[in-house]
Scaffold this active site. Structure first.
Site, PDB file in Angstrom:
ATOM      1  N   SER A 117      12.997  50.009 -12.754  1.00 48.11           N
ATOM      2  CA  SER A 117      12.001  50.670 -11.871  1.00 48.11           C
ATOM      3  C   SER A 117      10.582  50.117 -11.872  1.00 48.11           C
ATOM      4  O   SER A 117      10.124  49.949 -13.073  1.00 48.11           O
ATOM      5  CB  SER A 117      11.844  52.026 -11.909  1.00 48.11           C
ATOM      6  OG  SER A 117      11.051  52.622 -11.102  1.00 48.11           O
ATOM      7  N   TYR A 144      10.395  59.866 -15.491  1.00 43.09           N
ATOM      8  CA  TYR A 144      11.475  59.054 -14.985  1.00 43.09           C
ATOM      9  C   TYR A 144      10.915  57.551 -15.326  1.00 43.09           C
ATOM     10  O   TYR A 144      11.766  56.674 -15.709  1.00 43.09           O
ATOM     11  CB  TYR A 144      11.405  58.998 -13.485  1.00 43.09           C
ATOM     12  CG  TYR A 144      12.119  58.067 -12.684  1.00 43.09           C
ATOM     13  CD1 TYR A 144      13.543  57.845 -12.974  1.00 43.09           C
ATOM     14  CD2 TYR A 144      11.421  57.260 -11.997  1.00 43.09           C
ATOM     15  CE1 TYR A 144      14.158  56.964 -12.298  1.00 43.09           C
ATOM     16  CE2 TYR A 144      12.227  55.830 -11.255  1.00 43.09           C
ATOM     17  CZ  TYR A 144      13.616  55.884 -11.652  1.00 43.09           C
ATOM     18  OH  TYR A 144      14.317  54.806 -10.778  1.00 43.09           O
ATOM     19  N   LYS A 148      13.073  54.734 -17.697  1.00 35.12           N
ATOM     20  CA  LYS A 148      13.361  53.265 -17.529  1.00 35.12           C
ATOM     21  C   LYS A 148      13.072  52.308 -18.452  1.00 35.12           C
ATOM     22  O   LYS A 148      13.578  51.331 -18.488  1.00 35.12           O
ATOM     23  CB  LYS A 148      12.927  53.060 -16.060  1.00 35.12           C
ATOM     24  CG  LYS A 148      13.782  53.810 -14.900  1.00 35.12           C
ATOM     25  CD  LYS A 148      15.095  53.337 -15.040  1.00 35.12           C
ATOM     26  CE  LYS A 148      16.035  53.778 -13.913  1.00 35.12           C
ATOM     27  NZ  LYS A 148      17.339  53.216 -13.837  1.00 35.12           N
TER      28      LYS A 148
END
Length: 328
Positions: A117, A144, A148
């Site tokens: 991402s 998040y 990643k």
């Protein structure tokens, strides 16, 4: 070649499965259906409802199919939720990946495409209008994005251990629909969030209009999910033909659009006026992100074909189609 696609019943996954089949490859889908929809997977495609948290079940899937590559999409992905449930995100996104990589190691599978991402970049120190290159410092500002980045580090570590060939696709904001029945039906991304609010006769909310951007709202690089699906297929071909190693690759359009611009595009697609409300900023949202996609062009021979109007028009059409299908 047989590819295991984790998260293949998801919004992105459904498009990727379709294009992988179109490329002539065999597909096995693994999905726990926590957010995925079983009907997105064609009936003739082997489907395993398995959680990546279940290490033994994951290994069993590898034992029963001649898997030659893994495309890993399955993950929790809500930025806001990741900030209030960090332990859940580390367990799901990193713990699950570890189980997957261990199963690959046990069964000598070395082709790996990882769904990363743009969130790994955090708030990059770049000037307005400057595009993000893969060489930019990665300093995620939300859980998040941190999971990643850890996923990239883990998969890169297995290059030396097991000779993996890894393509980590750092994609930016995904929207649109390649096929109407595969459209995004969950209010987890900007376009479906706005459409959900409109269906409830509510004003969509803009989180922050005081960012250092031309109209004060966040800028993102919106990429059509159909373009993204084709990027995954190109990445499969790349790792199948490459020597062991790790490459991080941006997937976007190279053009940034603000939240206000996206809402205006939705208004035009629906033929209505939209007057959004404004709330405070969300934790973990950087002001502007847009991709330099030179590396994708060079390594994958890929570039986007669709613009914001295409993205929003297809998303609105799919939303209406799926809404009507449910009501009927």
């Amino acid at each position: 070649m047989t590819w295991l696609i984790t998260g293949g019943a998801g919004y992105i996954g459904g498009h990727v499965v379709a294009e992988t089949l179109n490329s002539g490859r065999e597909v096995v889908v693994l999905d726990d259906l926590s957010t995925g929809i079983r009907s997105r997977v064609p009936e003739l495609v082997p489907f395993e409802q398995v959680s990546l948290q279940d290490r033994n079940a994951v290994c069993d899937v590898f034992s029963r199919y001649p898997i030659t590559g893994v495309l890993h999409l399955a993950a929790k992905k809500q930025v806001g939720e990741s900030m209030i449930r960090p332990d859940h995100y580390w367990q799901e996104n990193v713990g699950g990946l570890i189980n997957l990589l261990e199963a690959m190691s046990m069964h000598h599978v070395t082709n790996f495409v990882f769904s990363s991402s743009a969130a790994v970049y955090g708030e990059p120190n770049i000037s307005h209008g400057e595009l993000l290159r893969e060489t930019a410092t990665c300093n995620p500002i939300n859980t998040y994005g941190a999971t990643k980045l850890m996923g990239e580090w883990l998969s890169n570590g297995y290059v030396a251990i097991d000779g993996l060939t890894v393509a980590a696709l750092r994609y930016f904001n995904v929207a649109g629909a390649g096929q109407q029945h595969l459209g995004d039906t969950f209010a987890l991304n900007l376009v479906p969030i706005v459409l959900t609010a409109l269906d409830k006769n509510e004003a969509p909310t803009i989180f922050g209009n005081d960012y250092p951007t031309p109209d004060g709202t966040c800028i993102r690089d919106y990429v059509h999910v159909q373009d993204l699906a084709l990027a995954h297929v190109a990445a499969m071909t790349f790792v199948e033909k490459s020597d062991p190693g790790f490459e991080s690759i941006n997937v976007g359009t190279g053009i940034g659009s603000s939240v206000s611009q996206v809402i205006q595009a939705i208004a035009q697609a629906k033929g209505i006026d939209i007057s959004p409300s404004v709330s405070s900023r969300r934790a973990g949202d950087p002001p502007a992100l847009a991709a330099d996609v030179t590396k994708a062009k060079e390594l994958l021979a890929w570039q986007s074909r669709y613009d914001l109007t295409d993205i929003v028009t297809s998303a609105v059409a799919a939303w209406e189609h799926n809404k009507n299908s449910i009501s009927n």
